[in-house]
Design an enzyme around this catalytic site. Structure first.
Site, short mmCIF file in Angstrom:
data_model
loop_
_atom_site.label_atom_id
_atom_site.label_comp_id
_atom_site.label_asym_id
_atom_site.label_seq_id
_atom_site.Cartn_x
_atom_site.Cartn_y
_atom_site.Cartn_z
N GLN A 2 -10.17 -4.12 -3.27
CA GLN A 2 -11.65 -3.52 -3.14
C GLN A 2 -12.65 -4.50 -3.84
OE1 GLN A 2 -12.58 -1.84 0.19
NE2 GLN A 2 -14.14 -2.55 -0.37
N ARG A 59 1.03 -1.41 -0.01
CA ARG A 59 -0.31 0.00 -0.12
C ARG A 59 1.06 1.21 0.10
NH1 ARG A 59 -5.31 0.96 4.05
NH2 ARG A 59 -6.23 0.08 1.77
N ARG A 64 -13.68 -8.60 1.93
CA ARG A 64 -12.42 -8.95 1.45
C ARG A 64 -11.57 -9.84 1.92
NH1 ARG A 64 -9.79 -3.22 1.27
NH2 ARG A 64 -8.02 -4.64 0.85
N1 NVA Z 1 -9.75 6.44 -1.54
C1 NVA Z 1 -9.40 6.17 -0.41
C2 NVA Z 1 -9.49 4.71 -0.14
C3 NVA Z 1 -9.74 4.08 0.76
C4 NVA Z 1 -9.75 2.55 1.21
C5 NVA Z 1 -7.93 6.57 -0.12
O1 NVA Z 1 -6.97 7.03 -0.93
O2 NVA Z 1 -7.89 7.51 1.42
N1 CP Z 2 -11.17 -0.27 1.99
C1 CP Z 2 -9.86 0.10 2.85
O1 CP Z 2 -9.42 -0.68 2.27
O2 CP Z 2 -9.99 0.17 4.69
P1 CP Z 2 -8.64 0.33 4.82
O3 CP Z 2 -7.77 1.51 4.64
O4 CP Z 2 -8.61 -0.24 6.19
O5 CP Z 2 -7.82 -0.77 4.57
#
Ligand code: NVA
Ligand code: CP
Length: 298
Positions: free
Chosen positions: A131, A101, A284
């Site tokens: 997601q 991430r 998920r």
């Molecule tokens: N668009 C949001 C999604 C979080 C799961 C972000 O990137 O923070």
């Molecule tokens: N929806 C999602 O990716 O959640 P987190 O940021 O908690 O991993």
């Protein structure tokens, strides 16, 4: 042989996407112990916070008989400037799969290029493909195949919205995106999916007759300093009961979470009968187990 990666949804084909959804539904129903990833290790690099992504991957690996390692740039050499290319070559000689991430999507692309093992995108500034596996599983469970259906995306043309564009192409549904001016998704993505995707600034028109209504935060991770400006820009883009009333009576509401009640969605809609956000969050786990099995066990 080059490993199979999951950096965007375009790394899989339509039938593979449908196969992953079907397998996730099967795995969700499975009661017996099933450990196809015994002794396998998933490395997980998080440059940003996470609840669902981290826990679902850790639990999924544990249930499959494997294990996972949480790697924060704060306590690894990644945060001290060790090149991505070097980190990818080193980590991929030790673990069996790596999830990242990151802020920049390019980081995951470069990592994948140098990795000997499958790389999974756990969210970047451009895409969040894991997601979408869960969202589509949730739609299929509640309503059957999404082919030919209409999905309304309301709000920011962000990483989630852009992943919905890929999903529309792969699963053949109509995607109507409504964003304030200046917050639209990337032009090349819209052009590539032209037949299935339309972008406007009209939330009411986008939702009218939709089978699924989706939104996400107005300020994503990394955009915290734009919060105040975004709240102003997005004020006519809240999914509330009056907007949902324009969708089909059996329309579902989804949000990847975390949600901000009173901003992108009203509490009434989030907690209401059309909302499937808790199933979506649970999925998920099941969808990513299907993905891990697909990348590592087959
Ligand atoms: N668009 C949001 C999604 C979080 C799961 C972000 O990137 O923070
Ligand atoms: N929806 C999602 O990716 O959640 P987190 O940021 O908690 O991993």
């Amino acid at each position: 042989m080059k490993p199979r990666h999951f950096v965007t949804l375009r790394d899989i084909g339509s039938s593979e996407f449908r196969g992953l959804i079907a397998r996730a539904i099967e795995l969700k129903a499975l009661k017996e112990t099933y450990e196809p990833l015994k002794n396998k290790v998933l490395g997980m690099v998080f440059e940003k916070s996470s609840t669902r992504t981290r826990v679902s991957f850790e639990v999924g690996m544990a249930q499959f008989g494997g294990s996972s390692i949480f790697l924060s740039p704060r306590d690894t050499q990644l945060g001290r400037g060790e090149p991505i290319e070097d980190s990818a070559r080193v980590l991929s000689r030790m673990v069996d799969c790596i999830m990242l991430r990151t802020h920049s999507h390019r980081t995951v692309e470069v990592f994948a290029q140098y990795s000997r093992v499958p790389v999974i995108n756990g969210l970047t500034d451009r895409f969040h493909p894991c997601q979408l596996l869960a969202d589509m599983q949730t739609y299929f469970e509640h309503r059957g195949d999404i082919v030919g259906k209409t999905v309304a995306w309301i709000g920011d043309g962000n990483n989630m919205c852009q992943t919905y564009i890929h999903a529309a192409e792969l699963l053949d549904f109509e995607l109507r995106i409504a964003c304030p001016p200046g917050y639209e998704p990337e032009t090349e993505l819209i052009e590539a999916a032209e037949k299935r995707v339309a972008v406007s600034g009209d939330a009411r028109a986008a939702v009218t007759g939709a089978d699924l209504v989706v939104t996400d935060v107005w300020a994503s991770m990394g955009q915290e300093n734009e919060q105040a400006e975004r709240i102003g820009a997005f004020e006519n883009f809240q999914v509330d009961a009056s907007l949902m009333a324009l969708a089909r009576p059996d329309a579902l509401f989804m949000h990847c979470l975390p949600a901000h009640r009173g901003e992108e969605v009203s509490a009434e809609v989030l907690e209401g009968p059309q909302s499937v956000v808790w199933d979506e969050a649970e999925n998920r786990l099941h969808a990513q187990k299907a993905l891990l099995e697909f990348l590592l066990a087959t």
